[in-house]
Design a protein around this motif. Structure first.
Motif, PDB file in Angstrom:
ATOM      1  N   ALA A 122      12.627   7.964   0.514  1.00 35.63           N
ATOM      2  CA  ALA A 122      12.011   9.087   1.308  1.00 35.63           C
ATOM      3  C   ALA A 122      10.764   8.710   1.808  1.00 35.63           C
ATOM      4  N   ASP A 123       9.777   7.807   1.566  1.00 35.85           N
ATOM      5  CA  ASP A 123       8.640   7.338   2.223  1.00 35.85           C
ATOM      6  C   ASP A 123       9.041   6.414   3.397  1.00 35.85           C
ATOM      7  N   LEU A 124      10.176   5.650   3.248  1.00 36.25           N
ATOM      8  CA  LEU A 124      10.490   4.786   4.386  1.00 36.25           C
ATOM      9  C   LEU A 124      10.925   5.946   5.438  1.00 36.25           C
ATOM     10  N   LYS A 125      11.606   7.018   5.404  1.00 38.40           N
ATOM     11  CA  LYS A 125      11.788   7.738   6.335  1.00 38.40           C
ATOM     12  C   LYS A 125      10.588   8.873   6.956  1.00 38.40           C
ATOM     13  N   ARG A 126       9.899   9.161   6.054  1.00 39.61           N
ATOM     14  CA  ARG A 126       8.434   9.963   6.344  1.00 39.61           C
ATOM     15  C   ARG A 126       7.707   8.961   7.371  1.00 39.61           C
ATOM     16  N   THR A 127       7.818   7.625   7.066  1.00 42.59           N
ATOM     17  CA  THR A 127       6.461   6.775   7.864  1.00 42.59           C
ATOM     18  C   THR A 127       7.616   5.849   8.483  1.00 42.59           C
ATOM     19  N   ASP A 128       8.449   6.411   9.177  1.00 43.60           N
ATOM     20  CA  ASP A 128       9.298   5.363   9.982  1.00 43.60           C
ATOM     21  C   ASP A 128       8.638   4.891  11.379  1.00 43.60           C
ATOM     22  N   VAL A 129       9.458   4.020  12.053  1.00 49.49           N
ATOM     23  CA  VAL A 129       8.669   3.546  13.365  1.00 49.49           C
ATOM     24  C   VAL A 129       8.259   4.528  14.327  1.00 49.49           C
ATOM     25  N   MET A 130       8.997   5.497  14.534  1.00 50.98           N
ATOM     26  CA  MET A 130       8.725   6.856  15.325  1.00 50.98           C
ATOM     27  C   MET A 130       7.293   7.248  14.905  1.00 50.98           C
ATOM     28  N   ALA A 131       7.237   7.471  13.683  1.00 48.85           N
ATOM     29  CA  ALA A 131       6.213   8.149  13.183  1.00 48.85           C
ATOM     30  C   ALA A 131       4.778   7.426  13.555  1.00 48.85           C
ATOM     31  N   TRP A 132       5.054   6.092  13.157  1.00 51.01           N
ATOM     32  CA  TRP A 132       3.783   4.946  13.512  1.00 51.01           C
ATOM     33  C   TRP A 132       3.497   4.966  14.975  1.00 51.01           C
ATOM     34  N   ARG A 133       4.632   5.175  15.863  1.00 49.29           N
ATOM     35  CA  ARG A 133       4.402   5.149  17.451  1.00 49.29           C
ATOM     36  C   ARG A 133       3.680   6.407  17.584  1.00 49.29           C
ATOM     37  N   ASP A 134       3.978   7.382  17.169  1.00 47.47           N
ATOM     38  CA  ASP A 134       3.336   8.975  17.511  1.00 47.47           C
ATOM     39  C   ASP A 134       2.112   8.994  17.027  1.00 47.47           C
ATOM     40  N   ALA A 135       1.911   8.516  15.917  1.00 50.55           N
ATOM     41  CA  ALA A 135       0.237   8.609  15.302  1.00 50.55           C
ATOM     42  C   ALA A 135      -0.497   7.824  16.186  1.00 50.55           C
ATOM     43  N   GLU A 184       1.010  -1.248   0.093  1.00 46.97           N
ATOM     44  CA  GLU A 184      -0.027  -0.018   0.047  1.00 46.97           C
ATOM     45  C   GLU A 184       0.871   1.434   0.051  1.00 46.97           C
ATOM     46  N   GLN A 185       2.104   1.273   0.425  1.00 49.72           N
ATOM     47  CA  GLN A 185       3.091   2.281   0.511  1.00 49.72           C
ATOM     48  C   GLN A 185       4.165   2.187  -0.498  1.00 49.72           C
ATOM     49  N   MET A 186       4.587   1.144  -0.697  1.00 48.43           N
ATOM     50  CA  MET A 186       5.803   1.012  -1.476  1.00 48.43           C
ATOM     51  C   MET A 186       5.390   0.865  -2.902  1.00 48.43           C
ATOM     52  N   ARG A 187       4.742   2.052  -3.617  1.00 44.50           N
ATOM     53  CA  ARG A 187       4.127   1.624  -5.161  1.00 44.50           C
ATOM     54  C   ARG A 187       5.533   1.826  -6.124  1.00 44.50           C
ATOM     55  N   GLN A 188       6.582   2.342  -5.572  1.00 46.48           N
ATOM     56  CA  GLN A 188       7.472   2.332  -6.642  1.00 46.48           C
ATOM     57  C   GLN A 188       8.293   1.021  -6.840  1.00 46.48           C
ATOM     58  N   ALA A 189       7.956  -0.061  -5.853  1.00 46.31           N
ATOM     59  CA  ALA A 189       8.276  -1.232  -6.113  1.00 46.31           C
ATOM     60  C   ALA A 189       7.581  -2.021  -7.322  1.00 46.31           C
ATOM     61  N   LEU A 190       8.280  -3.203  -7.769  1.00 45.95           N
ATOM     62  CA  LEU A 190       7.639  -4.064  -8.780  1.00 45.95           C
ATOM     63  C   LEU A 190       6.561  -4.786  -8.079  1.00 45.95           C
ATOM     64  N   ILE A 191       5.244  -4.460  -8.102  1.00 46.12           N
ATOM     65  CA  ILE A 191       4.138  -4.995  -7.513  1.00 46.12           C
ATOM     66  C   ILE A 191       3.639  -6.273  -8.489  1.00 46.12           C
ATOM     67  N   VAL A 192       3.502  -7.544  -7.715  1.00 48.82           N
ATOM     68  CA  VAL A 192       3.266  -8.619  -8.269  1.00 48.82           C
ATOM     69  C   VAL A 192       2.001  -9.505  -7.534  1.00 48.82           C
ATOM     70  N   ASN A 193       1.344 -10.382  -8.308  1.00 46.98           N
ATOM     71  CA  ASN A 193       0.409 -11.394  -7.788  1.00 46.98           C
ATOM     72  C   ASN A 193       1.386 -12.772  -7.492  1.00 46.98           C
ATOM     73  N   PRO A 194       1.481 -12.820  -6.234  1.00 41.87           N
ATOM     74  CA  PRO A 194       2.548 -13.998  -5.863  1.00 41.87           C
ATOM     75  C   PRO A 194       1.962 -15.479  -6.481  1.00 41.87           C
ATOM     76  N   PHE A 195       0.622 -15.488  -6.608  1.00 41.21           N
ATOM     77  CA  PHE A 195       0.091 -16.685  -7.370  1.00 41.21           C
ATOM     78  C   PHE A 195       0.250 -16.845  -8.705  1.00 41.21           C
ATOM     79  N   ASN A 196       0.638 -15.626  -9.323  1.00 44.59           N
ATOM     80  CA  ASN A 196       0.754 -15.828 -10.639  1.00 44.59           C
ATOM     81  C   ASN A 196       2.152 -15.799 -11.336  1.00 44.59           C
TER      82      ASN A 196
END
Length: 353
Positions: free
Chosen positions: A322-335, A282-294
């Motif tokens: 950039a997204d990893l740094k913006r949504t790091d574990v501290m951001a998760w905790r604080d939210a 849902e976050q890492m859209r710049q990866a190559l997203i695949v269906n593992p069953f295919n």
């Protein structure tokens, strides 16, 4: 747990409970007179409504969850599936600001994707252990490209499907043979359980068959390792890999995907191939997203990743990092903590999501 915890709770404390095995804890704490705000975070996916309804005790489990003040999920998909269960199975309601009502109680619902401790992981990726492991892997490449998978040995991780997709790539693209290999690190888990013994036996058989069919005197297509590695060691392995292959059949988040990105060389990063059924997708859209069953789709993604131009690899990695740094574990905790406190800004964010 409730007997041990209740005497320790002070009047102003927040209580944050983690994962499925403690779903009834708030209910037990309430029975012991605890009035504090209690939040729950589910690390695994929440199932679709009709699937959950096959459990004999599904209503009792969800009723227990309504003793929490905040219910946090890894992804929007899981949060929405919970809300669908409330409205479709319980006849409850969910307000626009994501307050779920059922069993005469109200619980705030939200998606809080867990992040990586990026700063700490980046530091470990630069230490002596990681560098030594990187150099060791570089020496073992013999000019070949490495694909890496790192998973707990579990049927949800899709390892057999991954091996078969890799085999499909070797079948369809003969030019890959002797030019690439897959390193699969599969950490043993629950070895006393029959189902896990079965998956290990199947993976041993599939690996043996593929290696027997394709190996040459100086090349083995799959290096399959059943042991645990430290995070700094893994950082060195990730950095040496041209592709990170993260293809679980179902996963709450999957931090291996994030660790792989964080370990890369900014000047020459590898490519992340990620299952659409991992919460991280849902976050890492710049990866190559695949269906593992295919099988064919994963195979073609492997080829695409191996042939991807450096400029494209850098562009994709830059956005992912950039997204990893913006949504790091501290951001998760604080939210999560802000939402558990009932902060207005947190409530507005949940309603907007």
């Amino acid at each position: 747990f409730a007997d041990a915890l209740a005497p320790l709770i002070q009047p102003d404390d927040l209580v944050w409970v983690h994962d499925y095995h403690l779903m009834p804890l708030a209910q037990e704490l309430r029975r012991r007179g605890v009035k504090n705000r209690i939040g729950f975070f589910l690390h695994i996916p929440w199932p679709a409504r009709r699937l959950l309804a096959t459990l004999p005790n599904h209503r009792e489990l969800v009723e227990a969850l309504f003793e929490f003040d905040l219910l946090g999920f890894q992804t929007e998909d899981s949060a929405s599936a919970f809300e669908d269960y409330v409205t479709g199975e319980l006849g409850g309601t969910v307000t626009p600001d994501r307050r779920a009502h059922a069993f005469g109680r109200t619980a705030q619902v939200g998606a809080f994707p867990i992040g990586l401790d990026v700063e700490t992981f980046e530091a470990s990726a630069q230490d002596e252990v990681a560098q030594a492991e990187f150099e060791r892997m570089q020496a073992s490449l013999s000019g070949r490209a490495m694909i890496v998978g790192v998973d707990r040995l579990d049927y949800s991780k899709g390892l057999e499907e991954r091996f078969l997709a890799y085999e499909q790539a070797l079948i369809d693209h003969e030019e890959l043979r002797e030019q690439v290999f897959l390193l699969q690190i599969a950490t043993p888990s629950r070895e006393e359980v029959g189902a896990y013994q079965d998956i290990r036996a199947r993976l041993d058989a599939v690996t043996g068959r593929i290696n027997g069919a394709f190996a040459t005197v100086d090349w083995v297509p799959i290096r399959y390792v059943n042991r645990a590695y430290r995070r700094d060691e893994l950082a060195g392995v990730y950095r040496a890999a041209k592709i990170g292959l993260v293809t679980p059949l179902r996963d709450g988040m999957n931090l291996v995907a994030k660790e792989y990105v964080a370990a890369q060389d900014p000047e020459d990063p590898g490519v992340l191939i990620l299952s659409e059924f991992a919460g991280a997708s849902e976050q890492m859209r710049q990866a190559l997203i695949v269906n593992p069953f295919n099988r064919e789709e994963v195979a073609e993604a492997i080829v695409q990743g191996l042939n991807m131009p450096k400029a494209e690899r850098i562009a994709r990695w830059t956005e992912l990092m950039a997204d990893l740094k913006r949504t790091d574990v501290m951001a998760w905790r604080d939210a999560f903590v802000a939402a558990l406190r009932g902060d207005d800004a947190a409530s507005d964010r949940l309603a907007a999501s």
